[in-house]
Design a protein around this motif. Sequence first.
Motif, PDB file in Angstrom:
ATOM      1  N   LYS A 142       0.664  -1.145  -0.039  1.00 49.85           N
ATOM      2  CA  LYS A 142       0.156   0.073  -0.046  1.00 49.85           C
ATOM      3  C   LYS A 142       0.847   1.183  -0.113  1.00 49.85           C
ATOM      4  N   PRO A 143       0.706   2.060  -1.132  1.00 50.99           N
ATOM      5  CA  PRO A 143       1.386   3.259  -1.057  1.00 50.99           C
ATOM      6  C   PRO A 143       1.401   4.248   0.254  1.00 50.99           C
ATOM      7  N   GLY A 144       2.403   4.731   0.536  1.00 49.31           N
ATOM      8  CA  GLY A 144       2.412   5.830   1.752  1.00 49.31           C
ATOM      9  C   GLY A 144       3.069   5.131   2.919  1.00 49.31           C
ATOM     10  N   ILE A 145       3.583   5.950   3.913  1.00 46.23           N
ATOM     11  CA  ILE A 145       4.199   5.579   5.104  1.00 46.23           C
ATOM     12  C   ILE A 145       3.408   5.332   6.156  1.00 46.23           C
ATOM     13  N   VAL A 146       3.859   4.286   7.110  1.00 47.47           N
ATOM     14  CA  VAL A 146       2.978   4.216   8.356  1.00 47.47           C
ATOM     15  C   VAL A 146       4.025   3.779   9.453  1.00 47.47           C
ATOM     16  N   ILE A 147       3.958   4.364  10.446  1.00 44.87           N
ATOM     17  CA  ILE A 147       4.802   4.194  11.621  1.00 44.87           C
ATOM     18  C   ILE A 147       4.211   3.194  12.458  1.00 44.87           C
ATOM     19  N   HIS A 155      10.406  13.058   2.068  1.00 47.41           N
ATOM     20  CA  HIS A 155      10.946  14.035   1.445  1.00 47.41           C
ATOM     21  C   HIS A 155      12.159  13.683   0.235  1.00 47.41           C
ATOM     22  N   TYR A 156      12.842  12.732   0.888  1.00 49.05           N
ATOM     23  CA  TYR A 156      13.770  11.758   0.206  1.00 49.05           C
ATOM     24  C   TYR A 156      13.069  10.999  -1.076  1.00 49.05           C
ATOM     25  N   LEU A 157      12.155  10.351  -0.936  1.00 45.51           N
ATOM     26  CA  LEU A 157      11.333   9.646  -1.872  1.00 45.51           C
ATOM     27  C   LEU A 157      10.967  10.609  -2.767  1.00 45.51           C
ATOM     28  N   ASP A 158      10.154  11.915  -2.382  1.00 43.20           N
ATOM     29  CA  ASP A 158       9.790  12.878  -3.431  1.00 43.20           C
ATOM     30  C   ASP A 158      10.764  13.199  -4.335  1.00 43.20           C
ATOM     31  N   SER A 159      11.982  13.606  -3.599  1.00 44.79           N
ATOM     32  CA  SER A 159      13.068  14.012  -4.341  1.00 44.79           C
ATOM     33  C   SER A 159      13.631  13.153  -5.660  1.00 44.79           C
ATOM     34  N   ILE A 160      13.548  11.953  -5.528  1.00 44.06           N
ATOM     35  CA  ILE A 160      13.746  10.810  -6.492  1.00 44.06           C
ATOM     36  C   ILE A 160      12.656  10.456  -7.318  1.00 44.06           C
ATOM     37  N   ARG A 201      10.063   8.857  -6.385  1.00 46.19           N
ATOM     38  CA  ARG A 201       9.389   7.560  -5.994  1.00 46.19           C
ATOM     39  C   ARG A 201       8.437   7.474  -4.438  1.00 46.19           C
ATOM     40  N   GLY A 202       7.721   8.880  -4.625  1.00 46.77           N
ATOM     41  CA  GLY A 202       6.974   9.006  -3.402  1.00 46.77           C
ATOM     42  C   GLY A 202       5.615   8.137  -3.321  1.00 46.77           C
ATOM     43  N   ASP A 203       5.579   7.021  -4.119  1.00 47.20           N
ATOM     44  CA  ASP A 203       4.280   6.165  -4.395  1.00 47.20           C
ATOM     45  C   ASP A 203       4.849   5.006  -3.439  1.00 47.20           C
ATOM     46  N   ILE A 204       6.079   4.790  -3.086  1.00 49.83           N
ATOM     47  CA  ILE A 204       6.360   3.549  -2.245  1.00 49.83           C
ATOM     48  C   ILE A 204       5.639   3.291  -0.774  1.00 49.83           C
ATOM     49  N   GLY A 205       5.282   1.994  -0.589  1.00 46.89           N
ATOM     50  CA  GLY A 205       4.647   1.982   0.660  1.00 46.89           C
ATOM     51  C   GLY A 205       5.659   1.485   1.577  1.00 46.89           C
TER      52      GLY A 205
END
Length: 331
Positions: A62-67, A92-97, A99-103
Amino acid sequence: MSNNIQEINEVQLPFQGGGGLVGSSVKVFAPATVANVVCGFDVLGFAVNEPGDEVIMRVTDKPGIVISKITGDDGRLPLDPTKNTVSVSVQHYLDSIGRGDIGLDIELHKKMPIGSGLGSSSASTVAGLFAIKTLMGDTTDPATLLPFAMKGEEMACGHGHADNVAPALMGGFVLIRSYEPLDVVRLPHPKDLWCAIVFPDVDVPTREARQIIRNKIAMKDAVTQWGNIAGLVSGLFMQDIDLIGRSMQDVLVEPVRSMLIPDFYKMREIAMSSGAVSFGISGSGPSVFAFTKDEETARSITQKLQAHLTGIKIGSNAYVSTINDAGPRVI
Protein backbone atom coordinates in the motif's frame (compact mmCIF):
# COMPACT_ATOMS: atom_id res chain seq x y z
CA MET A 1 35.30 15.83 2.49
CA SER A 2 33.31 18.92 1.58
CA ASN A 3 29.73 19.00 0.33
CA ASN A 4 27.82 21.90 -1.13
CA ILE A 5 24.13 21.01 -0.94
CA GLN A 6 21.17 23.08 -2.11
CA GLU A 7 18.12 23.92 -0.04
CA ILE A 8 15.63 21.08 0.49
CA ASN A 9 13.02 22.56 -1.85
CA GLU A 10 15.52 22.73 -4.71
CA VAL A 11 17.67 19.67 -4.17
CA GLN A 12 17.89 17.04 -6.90
CA LEU A 13 19.83 14.07 -5.61
CA PRO A 14 22.61 12.63 -7.80
CA PHE A 15 20.77 9.35 -7.32
CA GLN A 16 22.86 6.29 -8.17
CA GLY A 17 20.53 3.32 -8.17
CA GLY A 18 18.26 1.50 -10.51
CA GLY A 19 15.15 3.30 -9.33
CA GLY A 20 13.77 0.06 -7.98
CA LEU A 21 13.90 -1.48 -4.54
CA VAL A 22 16.78 -3.85 -3.86
CA GLY A 23 15.30 -5.40 -0.73
CA SER A 24 12.08 -5.83 1.20
CA SER A 25 13.32 -4.90 4.68
CA VAL A 26 16.32 -3.50 6.49
CA LYS A 27 17.39 -2.71 10.06
CA VAL A 28 19.68 0.28 10.65
CA PHE A 29 21.54 1.74 13.62
CA ALA A 30 22.49 5.42 13.75
CA PRO A 31 24.75 6.87 16.45
CA ALA A 32 24.36 9.54 19.08
CA THR A 33 26.37 12.70 18.59
CA VAL A 34 27.98 15.45 20.61
CA ALA A 35 27.22 18.84 19.07
CA ASN A 36 28.98 22.18 19.60
CA VAL A 37 32.05 20.49 21.16
CA VAL A 38 32.15 23.33 23.71
CA CYS A 39 33.40 26.24 21.60
CA GLY A 40 31.86 25.43 18.20
CA PHE A 41 28.20 26.39 18.66
CA ASP A 42 26.17 25.02 15.72
CA VAL A 43 29.31 24.35 13.63
CA LEU A 44 31.11 21.38 15.23
CA GLY A 45 30.03 17.87 16.17
CA PHE A 46 31.20 14.27 16.37
CA ALA A 47 29.62 10.81 16.49
CA VAL A 48 30.06 8.23 19.26
CA ASN A 49 29.66 4.46 19.28
CA GLU A 50 26.91 4.41 21.88
CA PRO A 51 24.11 5.08 22.48
CA GLY A 52 22.05 5.31 19.29
CA ASP A 53 18.69 4.50 17.69
CA GLU A 54 17.44 1.68 15.47
CA VAL A 55 14.93 1.71 12.62
CA ILE A 56 13.36 -1.34 10.99
CA MET A 57 11.89 -0.51 7.58
CA ARG A 58 9.73 -2.84 5.52
CA VAL A 59 8.29 -2.41 2.03
CA THR A 60 4.50 -2.77 1.81
CA ASP A 61 2.00 -3.05 -1.05
CA LYS A 62 0.00 0.00 0.00
CA PRO A 63 1.51 3.36 -1.03
CA GLY A 64 2.45 5.71 1.80
CA ILE A 65 4.41 5.57 5.03
CA VAL A 66 3.08 3.99 8.22
CA ILE A 67 4.81 4.05 11.60
CA SER A 68 3.63 0.81 13.19
CA LYS A 69 5.69 0.83 16.37
CA ILE A 70 7.84 3.08 18.55
CA THR A 71 9.61 1.72 21.62
CA GLY A 72 11.76 3.34 24.28
CA ASP A 73 10.07 6.74 24.11
CA ASP A 74 7.56 6.42 26.97
CA GLY A 75 4.81 7.35 24.52
CA ARG A 76 6.30 10.79 23.79
CA LEU A 77 6.79 10.47 20.02
CA PRO A 78 3.98 10.63 17.44
CA LEU A 79 2.95 7.66 15.33
CA ASP A 80 1.41 10.09 12.84
CA PRO A 81 3.79 9.96 9.82
CA THR A 82 3.18 13.64 9.08
CA LYS A 83 4.50 14.61 12.51
CA ASN A 84 7.39 12.22 13.08
CA THR A 85 10.89 13.32 12.04
CA VAL A 86 11.78 9.91 10.62
CA SER A 87 8.83 9.54 8.26
CA VAL A 88 8.79 13.20 7.21
CA SER A 89 12.47 13.09 6.24
CA VAL A 90 12.04 9.78 4.40
CA GLN A 91 9.07 11.17 2.47
CA HIS A 92 11.11 14.20 1.37
CA TYR A 93 13.83 11.86 0.12
CA LEU A 94 11.37 9.67 -1.81
CA ASP A 95 9.72 12.71 -3.38
CA SER A 96 13.12 14.03 -4.48
CA ILE A 97 13.85 10.86 -6.48
CA GLY A 98 10.33 10.56 -7.85
CA ARG A 99 9.36 7.53 -5.77
CA GLY A 100 6.80 9.03 -3.41
CA ASP A 101 4.42 6.19 -4.27
CA ILE A 102 6.36 3.52 -2.34
CA GLY A 103 4.69 1.89 0.66
CA LEU A 104 6.73 1.59 3.85
CA ASP A 105 6.20 0.30 7.38
CA ILE A 106 8.59 1.81 9.95
CA GLU A 107 9.48 0.67 13.45
CA LEU A 108 11.51 3.09 15.56
CA HIS A 109 13.37 1.72 18.56
CA LYS A 110 14.78 4.43 20.80
CA LYS A 111 17.97 3.11 22.37
CA MET A 112 18.93 6.48 23.79
CA PRO A 113 17.19 9.00 26.05
CA ILE A 114 15.06 11.76 24.55
CA GLY A 115 16.12 15.29 25.44
CA SER A 116 19.61 14.18 26.43
CA GLY A 117 21.63 16.62 24.35
CA LEU A 118 23.05 13.64 22.43
CA GLY A 119 21.18 14.11 19.17
CA SER A 120 18.25 11.81 19.90
CA SER A 121 16.05 13.15 17.11
CA SER A 122 18.91 13.21 14.61
CA ALA A 123 19.85 9.59 15.32
CA SER A 124 16.27 8.50 14.57
CA THR A 125 16.08 10.60 11.42
CA VAL A 126 19.44 9.44 10.11
CA ALA A 127 18.58 5.79 10.76
CA GLY A 128 15.40 6.19 8.72
CA LEU A 129 17.11 7.99 5.85
CA PHE A 130 19.96 5.48 5.70
CA ALA A 131 17.41 2.66 5.72
CA ILE A 132 15.50 3.96 2.70
CA LYS A 133 18.75 4.81 0.93
CA THR A 134 19.83 1.19 1.44
CA LEU A 135 16.52 -0.23 0.24
CA MET A 136 16.70 1.93 -2.89
CA GLY A 137 20.21 0.73 -3.70
CA ASP A 138 21.35 4.35 -3.62
CA THR A 139 25.17 4.39 -3.67
CA THR A 140 25.67 8.15 -3.38
CA ASP A 141 27.61 9.64 -0.48
CA PRO A 142 25.42 9.61 2.67
CA ALA A 143 26.18 13.34 3.01
CA THR A 144 23.69 13.96 0.19
CA LEU A 145 20.97 13.11 2.71
CA LEU A 146 21.86 16.09 4.91
CA PRO A 147 19.14 18.50 3.68
CA PHE A 148 16.46 15.90 4.45
CA ALA A 149 17.91 15.17 7.88
CA MET A 150 18.00 18.88 8.65
CA LYS A 151 14.29 19.08 7.88
CA GLY A 152 13.80 16.50 10.61
CA GLU A 153 15.83 18.62 13.02
CA GLU A 154 13.73 21.65 12.17
CA MET A 155 10.58 19.73 13.05
CA ALA A 156 12.10 18.36 16.27
CA CYS A 157 13.56 21.51 17.78
CA GLY A 158 12.55 24.45 15.60
CA HIS A 159 15.96 24.95 14.03
CA GLY A 160 17.41 23.01 11.09
CA HIS A 161 21.00 22.84 12.28
CA ALA A 162 23.46 20.20 11.06
CA ASP A 163 25.90 19.74 13.94
CA ASN A 164 24.09 16.56 15.07
CA VAL A 165 22.82 15.11 11.79
CA ALA A 166 26.06 15.65 9.85
CA PRO A 167 28.27 13.53 12.13
CA ALA A 168 25.47 10.98 12.56
CA LEU A 169 25.30 10.61 8.76
CA MET A 170 28.97 10.94 7.89
CA GLY A 171 30.60 9.61 11.03
CA GLY A 172 33.64 11.13 12.66
CA PHE A 173 34.26 14.78 13.51
CA VAL A 174 32.63 17.40 11.28
CA LEU A 175 32.74 21.15 10.74
CA ILE A 176 29.75 23.03 9.32
CA ARG A 177 31.70 25.71 7.44
CA SER A 178 28.56 27.33 6.07
CA TYR A 179 24.79 26.91 6.18
CA GLU A 180 24.07 29.09 3.14
CA PRO A 181 25.12 27.28 1.05
CA LEU A 182 25.48 24.17 3.16
CA ASP A 183 29.16 23.21 3.26
CA VAL A 184 30.23 20.38 5.57
CA VAL A 185 33.84 19.31 6.12
CA ARG A 186 34.92 16.04 7.74
CA LEU A 187 37.88 16.58 10.07
CA PRO A 188 40.61 14.17 11.17
CA HIS A 189 41.06 13.36 14.84
CA PRO A 190 43.44 11.47 17.12
CA LYS A 191 42.58 7.76 17.17
CA ASP A 192 43.33 7.54 20.89
CA LEU A 193 40.83 10.26 21.82
CA TRP A 194 38.20 8.89 24.22
CA CYS A 195 34.91 10.45 25.22
CA ALA A 196 33.23 10.06 28.63
CA ILE A 197 29.55 11.05 28.60
CA VAL A 198 27.17 11.40 31.54
CA PHE A 199 23.47 12.17 31.10
CA PRO A 200 21.91 13.54 34.32
CA ASP A 201 18.23 12.76 34.70
CA VAL A 202 17.04 16.36 34.45
CA ASP A 203 14.99 18.09 31.75
CA VAL A 204 16.62 20.70 29.51
CA PRO A 205 14.43 21.14 26.39
CA THR A 206 16.43 22.17 23.31
CA ARG A 207 14.07 24.99 22.31
CA GLU A 208 14.27 26.60 25.75
CA ALA A 209 18.04 26.13 25.90
CA ARG A 210 18.40 28.06 22.64
CA GLN A 211 16.15 30.89 23.77
CA ILE A 212 18.39 31.90 26.67
CA ILE A 213 21.47 32.41 24.49
CA ARG A 214 22.57 36.02 24.07
CA ASN A 215 21.85 37.68 20.72
CA LYS A 216 24.67 40.23 21.06
CA ILE A 217 28.22 39.56 22.21
CA ALA A 218 31.28 41.68 22.95
CA MET A 219 34.05 41.78 20.34
CA LYS A 220 36.53 40.62 23.01
CA ASP A 221 34.46 37.48 23.61
CA ALA A 222 34.10 36.85 19.89
CA VAL A 223 37.87 37.03 19.39
CA THR A 224 38.39 34.58 22.26
CA GLN A 225 35.87 32.18 20.74
CA TRP A 226 37.40 32.40 17.25
CA GLY A 227 40.79 31.56 18.68
CA ASN A 228 39.43 28.56 20.55
CA ILE A 229 37.61 27.18 17.49
CA ALA A 230 40.74 27.61 15.37
CA GLY A 231 42.82 25.97 18.09
CA LEU A 232 40.45 23.01 18.34
CA VAL A 233 40.43 22.41 14.58
CA SER A 234 44.22 22.79 14.48
CA GLY A 235 44.56 20.30 17.33
CA LEU A 236 42.43 17.79 15.44
CA PHE A 237 44.59 18.11 12.31
CA MET A 238 47.84 18.02 14.30
CA GLN A 239 46.67 15.05 16.41
CA ASP A 240 47.52 17.20 19.44
CA ILE A 241 45.19 16.21 22.28
CA ASP A 242 46.62 18.81 24.66
CA LEU A 243 45.91 21.60 22.15
CA ILE A 244 42.41 20.19 21.68
CA GLY A 245 41.88 20.30 25.44
CA ARG A 246 43.05 23.85 26.09
CA SER A 247 41.08 25.12 23.08
CA MET A 248 37.78 23.72 24.36
CA GLN A 249 36.64 26.78 26.27
CA ASP A 250 33.36 28.58 25.62
CA VAL A 251 32.82 32.19 26.72
CA LEU A 252 29.55 32.67 24.81
CA VAL A 253 27.04 29.83 25.35
CA GLU A 254 28.26 27.66 28.21
CA PRO A 255 28.09 30.39 30.89
CA VAL A 256 24.33 30.62 30.27
CA ARG A 257 23.43 27.00 29.55
CA SER A 258 25.45 25.70 32.49
CA MET A 259 22.89 27.26 34.82
CA LEU A 260 20.37 24.65 33.61
CA ILE A 261 22.62 21.73 34.64
CA PRO A 262 22.89 20.93 38.37
CA ASP A 263 26.44 21.22 39.73
CA PHE A 264 27.93 21.71 36.27
CA TYR A 265 31.09 23.41 37.50
CA LYS A 266 31.54 20.89 40.30
CA MET A 267 31.34 18.11 37.70
CA ARG A 268 33.92 19.93 35.62
CA GLU A 269 36.20 20.13 38.64
CA ILE A 270 35.80 16.40 39.27
CA ALA A 271 36.49 15.50 35.63
CA MET A 272 39.51 17.75 35.19
CA SER A 273 41.09 16.64 38.46
CA SER A 274 40.59 13.02 37.38
CA GLY A 275 42.58 13.27 34.17
CA ALA A 276 40.21 14.80 31.61
CA VAL A 277 41.78 17.03 28.98
CA SER A 278 38.51 18.92 28.50
CA PHE A 279 34.96 19.08 29.80
CA GLY A 280 31.75 20.65 28.56
CA ILE A 281 28.08 20.43 27.65
CA SER A 282 26.94 18.05 24.93
CA GLY A 283 24.64 19.96 22.59
CA SER A 284 22.07 21.87 24.61
CA GLY A 285 22.52 19.55 27.61
CA PRO A 286 21.93 18.23 30.15
CA SER A 287 24.51 15.64 29.06
CA VAL A 288 28.11 16.55 29.77
CA PHE A 289 31.23 15.04 28.25
CA ALA A 290 34.96 14.90 28.75
CA PHE A 291 37.78 14.01 26.41
CA THR A 292 40.51 11.74 27.75
CA LYS A 293 43.62 10.06 26.39
CA ASP A 294 42.57 6.51 27.32
CA GLU A 295 39.57 4.33 28.11
CA GLU A 296 40.47 3.72 31.75
CA THR A 297 40.44 7.43 32.56
CA ALA A 298 37.17 7.90 30.71
CA ARG A 299 35.47 5.13 32.70
CA SER A 300 36.86 6.45 35.97
CA ILE A 301 35.46 9.91 35.22
CA THR A 302 31.98 8.63 34.40
CA GLN A 303 31.93 6.64 37.65
CA LYS A 304 32.96 9.66 39.71
CA LEU A 305 30.46 11.97 38.01
CA GLN A 306 27.64 9.47 38.48
CA ALA A 307 28.58 9.05 42.14
CA HIS A 308 28.43 12.82 42.61
CA LEU A 309 25.02 13.04 40.93
CA THR A 310 23.73 10.19 43.09
CA GLY A 311 24.90 12.16 46.11
CA ILE A 312 22.66 15.06 45.14
CA LYS A 313 19.79 12.65 44.38
CA ILE A 314 19.98 12.81 40.58
CA GLY A 315 20.01 9.62 38.52
CA SER A 316 22.15 9.35 35.41
CA ASN A 317 23.29 7.23 32.48
CA ALA A 318 26.90 7.00 31.32
CA TYR A 319 28.62 6.06 28.06
CA VAL A 320 32.28 5.65 27.13
CA SER A 321 33.35 5.67 23.51
CA THR A 322 35.96 6.53 20.95
CA ILE A 323 34.85 8.74 18.08
CA ASN A 324 32.64 6.77 15.70
CA ASP A 325 33.97 7.08 12.15
CA ALA A 326 31.40 4.71 10.60
CA GLY A 327 28.16 6.65 11.07
CA PRO A 328 24.96 4.68 10.39
CA ARG A 329 25.16 0.99 9.58
CA VAL A 330 22.94 -1.91 8.59
CA ILE A 331 22.57 -4.41 11.46
